[in-house]
Design an enzyme around this catalytic site. Structure first.
Site, mmCIF file in Angstrom:
data_model
loop_
_atom_site.group_PDB
_atom_site.id
_atom_site.type_symbol
_atom_site.label_atom_id
_atom_site.label_comp_id
_atom_site.label_asym_id
_atom_site.label_seq_id
_atom_site.Cartn_x
_atom_site.Cartn_y
_atom_site.Cartn_z
ATOM 1 N N ARG A 86 5.903 -13.368 1.220
ATOM 2 C CA ARG A 86 5.412 -13.485 2.582
ATOM 3 C C ARG A 86 4.474 -14.679 2.700
ATOM 4 O O ARG A 86 3.954 -15.173 1.689
ATOM 5 C CB ARG A 86 4.646 -12.210 2.962
ATOM 6 N N GLY B 213 0.789 -1.216 0.000
ATOM 7 C CA GLY B 213 0.000 0.000 0.000
ATOM 8 C C GLY B 213 0.822 1.267 0.000
ATOM 9 O O GLY B 213 0.308 2.346 -0.298
ATOM 10 N N LYS C 215 9.958 2.338 0.056
ATOM 11 C CA LYS C 215 8.860 2.403 1.024
ATOM 12 C C LYS C 215 8.507 3.865 1.252
ATOM 13 O O LYS C 215 9.384 4.683 1.518
ATOM 14 C CB LYS C 215 9.273 1.767 2.356
ATOM 15 N N ASP D 106 1.379 -11.348 7.016
ATOM 16 C CA ASP D 106 1.928 -10.534 5.931
ATOM 17 C C ASP D 106 3.271 -9.933 6.301
ATOM 18 O O ASP D 106 3.940 -9.340 5.445
ATOM 19 C CB ASP D 106 0.944 -9.430 5.525
ATOM 20 N N ASN D 107 3.693 -10.085 7.565
ATOM 21 C CA ASN D 107 5.014 -9.644 8.000
ATOM 22 C C ASN D 107 5.938 -10.827 8.275
ATOM 23 O O ASN D 107 6.957 -10.671 8.955
ATOM 24 C CB ASN D 107 4.908 -8.791 9.266
ATOM 25 N N ARG E 234 14.667 -0.078 0.554
ATOM 26 C CA ARG E 234 14.859 -1.314 1.311
ATOM 27 C C ARG E 234 15.359 -2.423 0.400
ATOM 28 O O ARG E 234 14.920 -2.547 -0.747
ATOM 29 C CB ARG E 234 13.548 -1.744 1.976
ATOM 30 N N ASP F 145 -2.409 7.252 2.227
ATOM 31 C CA ASP F 145 -1.698 8.189 1.349
ATOM 32 C C ASP F 145 -0.467 7.579 0.696
ATOM 33 O O ASP F 145 0.166 8.193 -0.158
ATOM 34 C CB ASP F 145 -1.330 9.467 2.094
ATOM 35 N N GLY F 146 -0.106 6.350 1.104
ATOM 36 C CA GLY F 146 1.040 5.696 0.476
ATOM 37 C C GLY F 146 2.376 6.280 0.861
ATOM 38 O O GLY F 146 3.408 5.896 0.307
ATOM 39 N N ASP G 290 9.705 -5.769 7.899
ATOM 40 C CA ASP G 290 8.664 -4.832 8.334
ATOM 41 C C ASP G 290 8.852 -4.406 9.793
ATOM 42 O O ASP G 290 8.160 -4.876 10.698
ATOM 43 C CB ASP G 290 7.274 -5.419 8.103
#
Length: 512
Positions: free
Chosen positions: A200, A109, A130, A269-270, A193, A142-143, A279
């Site tokens: 994941r 996102g 990121k 998801d992490n 990163r 807002d990303g 993350d």
């Protein structure tokens, strides 16, 4: 050849007519997967990008010229204002269990994968931005990323790398010249990163939820080729993939516990398929030892507390096994056989984790040959540390001096509310040490017991200086000490000291 001479060599990716801009020599494999795996889009430009830092050591590993990477034209790439040659920017799709609740679509996102490069170590790495703007997966966000969380991830991920823990790493950080709106306006930033990959557990869950067995197989084959090539030759490659992920996660979580590290948000998801720590949101290193320690502001019930991390890791791995079940069935010949195979694989987690944890604590105590009673000796110390609020990192570091003789006990005793609790334990420990070779014991212990960790109050002080005063010197100094965590440095004594009561930071927040 000296390190300086190596860094002066212009890598192949930075040769060519335009030496003012970095050339990543991208070789993109994820972008060759079916388009339901991702969304193609470019980063969103920012107003006024400015370089905060380039990781010169990591740039060298990636075959990049750090000086070129920090050039104004290259900073435009690191900020998302310019697409690098050979880049195929995309946001990856994935799902995930967040605090135990399944969300069928999450995805990148606020992150965009620029592409993949082959490092000088012959390892393939993802290069990701990121905070690079909204994507289809932003869910109304807002990303963007604020400067504080970007610098936190930079500090902690580089500390973990220096401590020898598998981790994503920070290649660069830039400010954007814009504000992001959270509880208040905050300076924006973008982190570059680097990861072995961004696959994941949630990536597999995404396709499992859609009952897309073809995509699950494609993804599993990709993971095998990328991270577990030996599994391709196994009789049951997908079972071998599951075995490999379980083994790496068992080792990883043991390393976390041996350092007092708390991830903070161990959602599926992490949880990385490669076995890297990924993350860094509300993460922290524990000071006073307490297995119930929680730092995340949103973990109200302690799901991801320090002592719960092994249990959660196994739960996450069970979700991976469920997602892989369709291909395991095809491989095993029946659903019953596949379920039995998956359960057998998951049953291996606890003994692998416990073996890694035990061996690690034995090394931390200066015990290099395992004997009966060693486990009880280690657990007894941890119980006494918890009862006496002893600092986790300093207790084990000062045991290095105490191992040389009783004259070193004073430093450890001072960490216990009741010094007699340490004395009673140390008597048995010394008897056990007498059965070990004395030579180089303290030196060996200093290689496994760090003196520097990114203590939470020091991290917060560095972030506040950067965000409020645009003063990055505290960030640089903290990064310097945690990048050499086992080295005694009398001039950096203040970075060793636990927080005073008025300095304690008891909550950390998601942000990047």
């Amino acid at each position: 050849m000296s390190f300086q001479e190596v860094t002066a060599i212009a890598p192949p990716g930075d040769s060519g007519p335009d030496r003012s801009v970095v050339r990543f020599a991208f070789e993109n494999t994820y972008a060759r997967l079916p388009e339901r795996f991702y969304v193609r889009l470019d980063p969103t430009p920012v107003a006024a990008p400015r370089l905060v830092r380039v990781n010169r050591e990591l740039a060298l590993i990636l075959g990049l010229n750090a000086d070129v990477l920090g050039s104004p034209d290259s900073v435009e790439i690191l900020a998302g204002n310019r697409v690098a040659e050979g880049s195929e920017p995309l946001a990856q799709a994935y799902a995930g269990h967040q605090f135990g609740h399944f969300v069928p679509q999450l995805g990148d996102g606020r992150a965009i994968l620029l592409g993949e490069v082959m490092g000088r170590d012959r390892v393939r790495y993802d290069i990701q931005l990121k905070g690079s703007g909204p994507t289809r997966f932003s869910r109304g966000g807002d990303g963007r990323a604020a400067l504080g969380p970007v610098l936190r991830e930079y500090i902690v991920s580089e500390a973990m790398a220096a401590l020898g823990v598998p981790t994503t790493r920070a290649l660069a950080a830039v400010t954007t010249g814009e504000h992001v709106w959270r509880e208040a306006p905050l300076p924006g930033a973008v982190l570059t990163r680097v990861a072995a990959s961004h696959l994941r557990v949630g990536t597999f869950e995404y396709f499992a939820a859609q009952r897309d067995t073809e995509a699950t197989r494609i993804l599993a084959d990709f993971a095998i080729a990328r991270h577990y090539p030996e599994a391709a030759d196994a009789k049951q490659p997908y079972r071998a993939l599951l075995d490999g992920v379980i083994a790496r996660q068992a080792q990883l979580i043991a390393q976390w516990l041996l350092l007092g590290f708390i991830h903070g948000v161990m959602n599926t998801d992490n949880t990385s398929i490669s076995g890297e720590t990924i993350d860094y949101g509300p993460c922290a290193f524990m000071e006073a030892y307490d297995p119930a320690t929680v730092f995340s502001s949103i973990d109200h019930h302690g799901r991801y507390a320090y002592g719960n991390q092994p249990r959660v890791a196994l739960w996450n791995l069970a979700r991976l096994a469920e997602a892989l079940l369709p291909v395991l069935v095809q491989e095993a010949g029946s659903e019953d056989a596949a379920l039995a195979s998956a359960q057998e694989a998951l049953a291996a987690f606890e003994p692998q984790f416990m073996a890694a944890r035990s061996a690690g604590f034995y090394r931390k105590l200066g015990l290099f040959t395992e004997r009966a009673g060693d486990g009880a000796l280690a657990e007894d110390l941890l119980e006494r540390m918890a009862a006496n609020r002893a600092d986790f990192t300093l207790t084990f570091r000062r045991l290095c001096d105490a191992a040389a003789g009783p004259e070193g006990d004073g430093g450890v005793r001072a960490l216990f509310a009741d010094p007699g609790a340490y004395d009673a334990w140390a008597t048995g420990w010394r008897r056990r040490l007498d059965e070990e070779p004395v030579e180089e014991r303290a030196a060996a212990m200093r290689k496994t017991n760090p003196i520097f960790i990114p203590r939470n109050h020091m991290v917060e002080a560095a972030l506040n200086a950067a965000m409020r005063e645009q003063d990055f010197q505290p960030f640089e100094e903290l990064l310097d000490v945690v990048s050499n965590p086992y080295e005694d440095r009398p001039d950096r004594e203040r970075y060793i000291t636990p927080a005073r009561p008025e300095e304690c930071v008891t909550q950390t927040f998601c942000g990047t």
